[in-house]
Design a protein around this motif. Structure first.
Motif, short mmCIF file in Angstrom:
data_model
loop_
_atom_site.label_atom_id
_atom_site.label_comp_id
_atom_site.label_asym_id
_atom_site.label_seq_id
_atom_site.Cartn_x
_atom_site.Cartn_y
_atom_site.Cartn_z
N ALA A 62 0.83 -1.21 0.00
CA ALA A 62 0.00 0.00 0.00
C ALA A 62 0.86 1.25 0.00
CB ALA A 62 -0.93 -0.01 1.21
N GLY A 63 2.05 1.16 0.65
CA GLY A 63 2.97 2.28 0.63
C GLY A 63 3.51 2.57 -0.75
N HIS A 64 3.44 1.58 -1.63
CA HIS A 64 3.85 1.77 -3.03
C HIS A 64 2.65 2.10 -3.91
CE1 HIS A 64 8.10 0.23 -2.90
NE2 HIS A 64 7.64 -0.30 -1.76
N GLY A 65 1.50 2.33 -3.28
CA GLY A 65 0.31 2.65 -4.06
C GLY A 65 -0.33 1.45 -4.72
N VAL A 66 -0.07 0.25 -4.17
CA VAL A 66 -0.59 -0.98 -4.77
C VAL A 66 -1.44 -1.71 -3.73
CG1 VAL A 66 0.02 -3.25 -5.70
CG2 VAL A 66 1.35 -1.24 -6.34
N ARG A 67 -2.60 -2.16 -4.14
CA ARG A 67 -3.47 -2.92 -3.25
C ARG A 67 -3.72 -4.31 -3.83
NH1 ARG A 67 -5.20 0.06 0.80
NH2 ARG A 67 -5.21 2.34 0.59
N VAL A 68 -3.41 -5.32 -3.04
CA VAL A 68 -3.62 -6.73 -3.44
C VAL A 68 -4.26 -7.45 -2.26
CG1 VAL A 68 -2.53 -8.84 -4.26
CG2 VAL A 68 -1.54 -6.63 -4.87
N SER A 69 -5.25 -8.28 -2.54
CA SER A 69 -5.91 -9.00 -1.46
C SER A 69 -4.98 -10.03 -0.85
CB SER A 69 -7.18 -9.68 -1.97
OG SER A 69 -6.87 -10.79 -2.80
N ARG A 70 -5.20 -10.34 0.41
CA ARG A 70 -4.41 -11.37 1.08
C ARG A 70 -4.59 -12.71 0.38
NH1 ARG A 70 -4.76 -15.41 4.59
NH2 ARG A 70 -3.16 -15.68 6.20
N ALA A 71 -5.82 -13.01 -0.07
CA ALA A 71 -6.08 -14.27 -0.76
C ALA A 71 -5.27 -14.37 -2.04
CB ALA A 71 -7.57 -14.42 -1.05
N ALA A 72 -5.19 -13.28 -2.80
CA ALA A 72 -4.42 -13.31 -4.04
C ALA A 72 -2.94 -13.55 -3.76
CB ALA A 72 -4.61 -12.00 -4.80
N LEU A 73 -2.40 -12.88 -2.73
CA LEU A 73 -0.99 -13.12 -2.37
C LEU A 73 -0.76 -14.58 -1.98
CD1 LEU A 73 -0.31 -9.90 -0.25
CD2 LEU A 73 0.69 -10.45 -2.48
N SER A 74 -1.70 -15.15 -1.24
CA SER A 74 -1.58 -16.55 -0.84
C SER A 74 -1.60 -17.45 -2.05
CB SER A 74 -2.70 -16.91 0.14
OG SER A 74 -2.64 -18.28 0.48
N TYR A 75 -2.49 -17.15 -3.00
CA TYR A 75 -2.57 -17.97 -4.21
C TYR A 75 -1.27 -17.87 -5.00
CZ TYR A 75 -7.44 -19.50 -4.16
OH TYR A 75 -8.60 -20.13 -3.88
N TRP A 76 -0.71 -16.68 -5.13
CA TRP A 76 0.56 -16.53 -5.84
C TRP A 76 1.66 -17.30 -5.13
CZ3 TRP A 76 0.61 -10.46 -6.62
CH2 TRP A 76 -0.46 -10.11 -7.47
N ARG A 77 1.68 -17.21 -3.82
CA ARG A 77 2.75 -17.86 -3.04
C ARG A 77 2.72 -19.38 -3.19
NH1 ARG A 77 3.82 -16.80 3.43
NH2 ARG A 77 5.82 -17.92 3.55
N HIS A 78 1.53 -19.96 -3.25
CA HIS A 78 1.40 -21.41 -3.30
C HIS A 78 1.17 -21.96 -4.71
CE1 HIS A 78 1.51 -21.63 1.04
NE2 HIS A 78 0.58 -20.71 1.11
N GLY A 79 1.27 -21.10 -5.72
CA GLY A 79 1.21 -21.57 -7.10
C GLY A 79 -0.18 -21.91 -7.58
N ARG A 80 -1.23 -21.47 -6.86
CA ARG A 80 -2.59 -21.79 -7.28
C ARG A 80 -3.10 -20.84 -8.36
NH1 ARG A 80 -6.38 -22.68 -2.20
NH2 ARG A 80 -7.76 -23.31 -3.90
N SER A 81 -2.48 -19.70 -8.48
CA SER A 81 -2.76 -18.78 -9.59
C SER A 81 -1.51 -17.93 -9.77
CB SER A 81 -3.99 -17.90 -9.31
OG SER A 81 -3.72 -17.00 -8.26
N ARG A 82 -1.48 -17.18 -10.87
CA ARG A 82 -0.32 -16.32 -11.08
C ARG A 82 -0.78 -14.96 -11.59
NH1 ARG A 82 2.63 -18.57 -16.59
NH2 ARG A 82 1.13 -17.71 -18.08
N PRO A 83 -0.06 -13.91 -11.27
CA PRO A 83 -0.44 -12.57 -11.74
C PRO A 83 -0.19 -12.45 -13.24
CG PRO A 83 1.64 -12.50 -10.52
CD PRO A 83 1.11 -13.89 -10.38
N GLU A 84 -1.16 -11.85 -13.95
CA GLU A 84 -1.03 -11.69 -15.39
C GLU A 84 -1.45 -10.31 -15.88
OE1 GLU A 84 -3.21 -14.82 -17.24
OE2 GLU A 84 -1.71 -16.34 -16.82
#
Length: 307
Positions: A46-68
């Motif tokens: 958020a300090g970088h002006g970016v908002r991402v849900s905790r669920a999305a971060l978890s999905y990225w971390r565990h390979g269940r989805s990827r940012p595109e």
């Protein structure tokens, strides 16, 4: 570098995963090495002006989805700064974006046009979004069969999970054999959007508009009822799943005569043979109960025989 976050040592393991690992492995290692919770990562992003849900971060971390998407890639570059990783080190591990054309059948998915062939014109009429934006986790359906042995009503409860950013709707398919099409009524935790029907085929496609827009990984529950006009004598009921389902609960209540036999069945698709299970008991409640967990895509339901 965010205040209060120490520099991440470029250790041997980090160099190894940066060289040979996947996006998820590098992200997981960097988060673990930093000792950062996903909530703290959200705060620093958020300090970088970016908002991402905790669920999305978890999905990225565990390979269940990827940012595109572009906004997600901006978040990844901010993550590199938050985690003190070399510039473009995470972005370079994402590779080219996946094609976003029409959904094709695969080992873990069936094209909805193959499962619902009578609904194809209706899908085109509502300009339906891609089927892979929402995961159907749990389905609970209560079906009432009337004194005339016909389908009277159905109450559905769906647990949905967003598989993409900014999900705000879900498509429902209904089919009534031998009668005019039914339309969902009494929606809860959502409202009805566009509805398209084909009475000659007994087919309905309806949008359920969610109460809030979901980020990737966020979940919600919707409910609705369907009332069916008089039709043929009913001998089966099923649900068609384009993707694996975590749990499917089907309760068929018989208001009049009770069938002499009732068995669960499964089909790989609408043209495949039915594979029958063990007979089910219908007790004093005059209701047959089917509970299926971790089921693959296809058709699952109950089949019964009248005297």
């Amino acid at each position: 570098m965010p205040d209060g976050v120490s520099s991440l040592p470029v250790d041997r393991e980090l160099r190894r995963v940066l060289r040979h690992g996947t996006f998820a492995q590098v992200l997981d290692h960097a988060l673990s090495a930093r000792g950062l919770s996903l909530e703290r990562v959200q705060f620093h992003l958020a300090g970088h002006g970016v908002r991402v849900s905790r669920a999305a971060l978890s999905y990225w971390r565990h390979g269940r989805s990827r940012p595109e998407r572009a906004e997600s890639l901006r978040a990844v570059r901010a993550l590199e700064a938050v985690l003190d990783l070399p510039a473009e080190s995470l972005v370079s591990l994402l590779g080219p974006p996946r094609p976003r054309g029409r959904l094709k059948a695969g080992p873990d998915a069936i094209d909805r046009r193959l499962l619902w062939p009578a609904h194809r014109p209706l899908l085109a009429a509502v300009n339906a979004p891609q089927d892979d934006r929402v995961r159907l986790l749990d389905v609970h359906e209560h079906v009432l069969v009337g004194d005339d042995r016909g389908l009277v009503s159905m109450r559905s409860r769906l647990v949905l999970e967003a598989a993409a950013e900014r999900v705000d709707r879900y498509l429902v398919f209904l089919w009534a054999e031998g009668s005019t099409a039914a339309v969902p009524v009494d929606p809860k935790y959502c409202r009805l959007g566009r509805v398209r029907v084909d009475d000659s085929a007994g087919a309905t496609v309806c949008e359920l508009l969610l109460e809030q827009r979901l980020a990737a990984g966020e979940r919600t529950v919707v409910e609705f009822s369907s009332e069916f006009p008089p039709g043929h004598e009913l001998t089966f009921f099923h649900h068609r799943f384009t993707r694996p389902i975590r749990q499917y609960v089907l309760q068929v209540e018989f208001a009049g005569a009770v069938p002499v036999g009732c068995v669960p069945f499964r089909q790989a698709n609408v043209h495949a043979p039915r594979h029958l299970g063990a007979p089910l008991w219908i007790g004093a409640s005059r209701t047959a109960h089917l509970v299926v967990t971790d089921s693959p895509p296809g058709i699952t339901g109950l089949l019964w025989e009248w005297d």
